[in-house]
Design an enzyme around this catalytic site. Structure first.
Site, PDB file in Angstrom:
ATOM      1  N   LYS A  85       2.676   4.805   3.659  1.00 24.38           N
ATOM      2  CA  LYS A  85       3.562   5.927   4.022  1.00 24.38           C
ATOM      3  C   LYS A  85       2.710   7.087   4.573  1.00 24.38           C
ATOM      4  O   LYS A  85       1.711   6.838   5.215  1.00 24.38           O
ATOM      5  CB  LYS A  85       4.434   6.327   2.828  1.00 24.38           C
ATOM      6  N   GLY A 126       4.403   0.318  -2.246  1.00 29.33           N
ATOM      7  CA  GLY A 126       4.130   1.678  -1.815  1.00 29.33           C
ATOM      8  C   GLY A 126       3.103   2.339  -2.717  1.00 29.33           C
ATOM      9  O   GLY A 126       1.896   2.077  -2.626  1.00 29.33           O
ATOM     10  N   GLY A 127       3.582   3.182  -3.636  1.00 29.32           N
ATOM     11  CA  GLY A 127       2.705   4.017  -4.458  1.00 29.32           C
ATOM     12  C   GLY A 127       1.558   3.276  -5.135  1.00 29.32           C
ATOM     13  O   GLY A 127       0.427   3.777  -5.165  1.00 29.32           O
ATOM     14  N   SER A 169       9.095   0.100  -6.355  1.00 33.34           N
ATOM     15  CA  SER A 169       8.446   0.306  -7.666  1.00 33.34           C
ATOM     16  C   SER A 169       7.695  -0.929  -8.159  1.00 33.34           C
ATOM     17  O   SER A 169       7.659  -1.209  -9.367  1.00 33.34           O
ATOM     18  CB  SER A 169       9.469   0.778  -8.706  1.00 33.34           C
ATOM     19  N   ASN A 184       2.136  -0.460   1.865  1.00 34.30           N
ATOM     20  CA  ASN A 184       2.687   0.555   2.766  1.00 34.30           C
ATOM     21  C   ASN A 184       2.239   1.919   2.258  1.00 34.30           C
ATOM     22  O   ASN A 184       2.721   2.390   1.229  1.00 34.30           O
ATOM     23  CB  ASN A 184       4.219   0.446   2.783  1.00 34.30           C
ATOM     24  N   HIS A 208      12.352   0.472   7.605  1.00 33.12           N
ATOM     25  CA  HIS A 208      12.139   0.991   6.247  1.00 33.12           C
ATOM     26  C   HIS A 208      13.219   2.036   5.934  1.00 33.12           C
ATOM     27  O   HIS A 208      13.604   2.807   6.808  1.00 33.12           O
ATOM     28  CB  HIS A 208      10.745   1.600   6.118  1.00 33.12           C
ATOM     29  N   GLU A 247      14.325  -4.264  -0.159  1.00 32.97           N
ATOM     30  CA  GLU A 247      13.927  -3.020  -0.826  1.00 32.97           C
ATOM     31  C   GLU A 247      15.172  -2.203  -1.169  1.00 32.97           C
ATOM     32  O   GLU A 247      15.649  -1.423  -0.319  1.00 32.97           O
ATOM     33  CB  GLU A 247      13.028  -2.177   0.094  1.00 32.97           C
ATOM     34  N   GLY A 271      10.149   4.195  -5.224  1.00 30.33           N
ATOM     35  CA  GLY A 271       9.524   5.396  -5.786  1.00 30.33           C
ATOM     36  C   GLY A 271      10.196   5.900  -7.049  1.00 30.33           C
ATOM     37  O   GLY A 271       9.909   7.004  -7.508  1.00 30.33           O
ATOM     38  N   GLU A 281      13.114   4.795   4.528  1.00 34.03           N
ATOM     39  CA  GLU A 281      12.731   6.182   4.823  1.00 34.03           C
ATOM     40  C   GLU A 281      12.895   6.489   6.315  1.00 34.03           C
ATOM     41  O   GLU A 281      13.202   7.620   6.698  1.00 34.03           O
ATOM     42  CB  GLU A 281      11.296   6.435   4.342  1.00 34.03           C
TER      43      GLU A 281
HETATM   44  P1  13P Z   1       7.134   2.246  -3.977  1.00 35.14           P
HETATM   45  O1  13P Z   1       6.343   0.982  -4.271  1.00 35.14           O
HETATM   46  O2  13P Z   1       6.339   3.486  -4.042  1.00 35.14           O
HETATM   47  O3  13P Z   1       8.405   2.262  -4.785  1.00 35.14           O
HETATM   48  O4  13P Z   1       7.579   2.112  -2.445  1.00 35.14           O
HETATM   49  C1  13P Z   1       8.165   0.935  -2.023  1.00 35.14           C
HETATM   50  C2  13P Z   1       8.251   0.963  -0.555  1.00 35.14           C
HETATM   51  O5  13P Z   1       8.999   1.722   0.024  1.00 35.14           O
HETATM   52  C3  13P Z   1       7.373   0.054   0.178  1.00 35.14           C
HETATM   53  O6  13P Z   1       7.712   0.010   1.518  1.00 35.14           O
END
Ligand code: 13P
Length: 262
Positions: free
Chosen positions: A13, A238-239, A217, A11, A100, A172, A178, A102
């Site tokens: 973002k 994510g990251g 994470s 993802n 999600h 999640e 994050g 967010e």
């Molecule tokens: P991170 O892996 O950056 O913590 O993000 C997780 C996420 O929100 C994936 O959808």
């Protein structure tokens, strides 16, 4: 044999220009072709809507799927700025993320809207990665499980049992996204087992086909331990997915056919 095909989803973002997205996809495709990466697992990439078509074009015929990060209700219409499931499909998506944290936190999506989005996505034939998770305060209050079922119930109410074969549920925890913090591998395994048991009771036998992912994470160091947990079918990253080498490191983690990692 694993009960379900493992899944690794990226993802991105609100990161990456169209050109950066294309370059990442080209590097992934080269590894798929040269090393056969993805033969034993589903790889999915969720770029921004702007880059989706470009990424899908690069990855066409590679076996790597493309996902939208969200969708709006409707098909086509006078809805400025909106992107429907139909338009995502036409642009090359076969999956979409729904719910999600967010989106829930910054865009005011409540449980009912999330469920409507899941329904619209399934109606258009998209696979859905449904994200659920508790906040730190909910966890501290012992309300993790009630929050997860509160998020799932309206989705179960709107989908048919057959839809769940095309669903993945990403657990999640909001506090893990994050933050560099994660639940322990055992806690993740327990959450996955609990989610599957709940789904089996709520949906019936098709819940056996629903992939259960962990997100929050995840990186190339901790993913093998998470993937080793029985019932954890993969991850939503994510990251650590933004650099293609890091995503490739995760896509290369050896998986044992009966479950777990080597
Ligand atoms: P991170 O892996 O950056 O913590 O993000 C997780 C996420 O929100 C994936 O959808």
């Amino acid at each position: 044999m694993r009960a379900r095909r493992p899944m690794l989803a990226a993802n991105w973002k609100m990161y990456k220009s169209v050109a950066e997205s294309q370059a990442w996809a080209e590097q992934l495709k080269a590894a798929v072709v040269e090393e056969g990466i993805g033969a034993d697992r589903d790889l999915i990439v969720a770029p921004t809507h702007l880059a989706l078509w470009a990424v899908a074009t690069v990855l066409a015929d590679s076996g790597v799927a493309v996902a939208g990060q969200t969708l709006d209700l409707g098909v086509e219409g006078a809805l400025t700025g909106a992107v429907s499931a139909y338009l995502l499909r036409q642009a090359g998506a076969s999956w979409v993320l729904v719910g999600h944290s967010e989106r829930r936190q910054h865009f005011g999506e409540d449980d009912a809207l999330v469920a409507e989005k899941a329904k619209a996505a399934r109606h258009a034939g998209l696979g859905v990665i449904l994200c659920v998770g508790e906040t730190e305060a909910e966890r501290a209050a012992g309300a993790t499980w009630s929050r997860l079922t509160q998020q799932l119930e309206p989705v179960v109410a709107r989908l048919s049992p057959a839809d769940w074969a095309a669903m993945a549920v990403a657990y999640e925890p909001v506090w893990a996204i994050g933050s560099g913090r994660t639940p322990s591998p055992e806690e993740i395994g327990e959450a996955a087992a609990g989610l599957r048991q709940w789904l089996a009771a709520a949906v019936g036998p098709t819940a056996e086909a629903t992939r259960i992912l962990y997100g929050g994470s995840v990186n190339e160091q901790n993913l093998p331990e998470f993937w080793r947990q029985p019932g954890v079918d993969g991850a939503l990253v994510g990251g650590a997915s933004l650099a293609v080498e890091r995503f490739l490191a995760m896509a290369r983690i050896p998986l044992v056919p009966g479950g777990g990692t080597q």
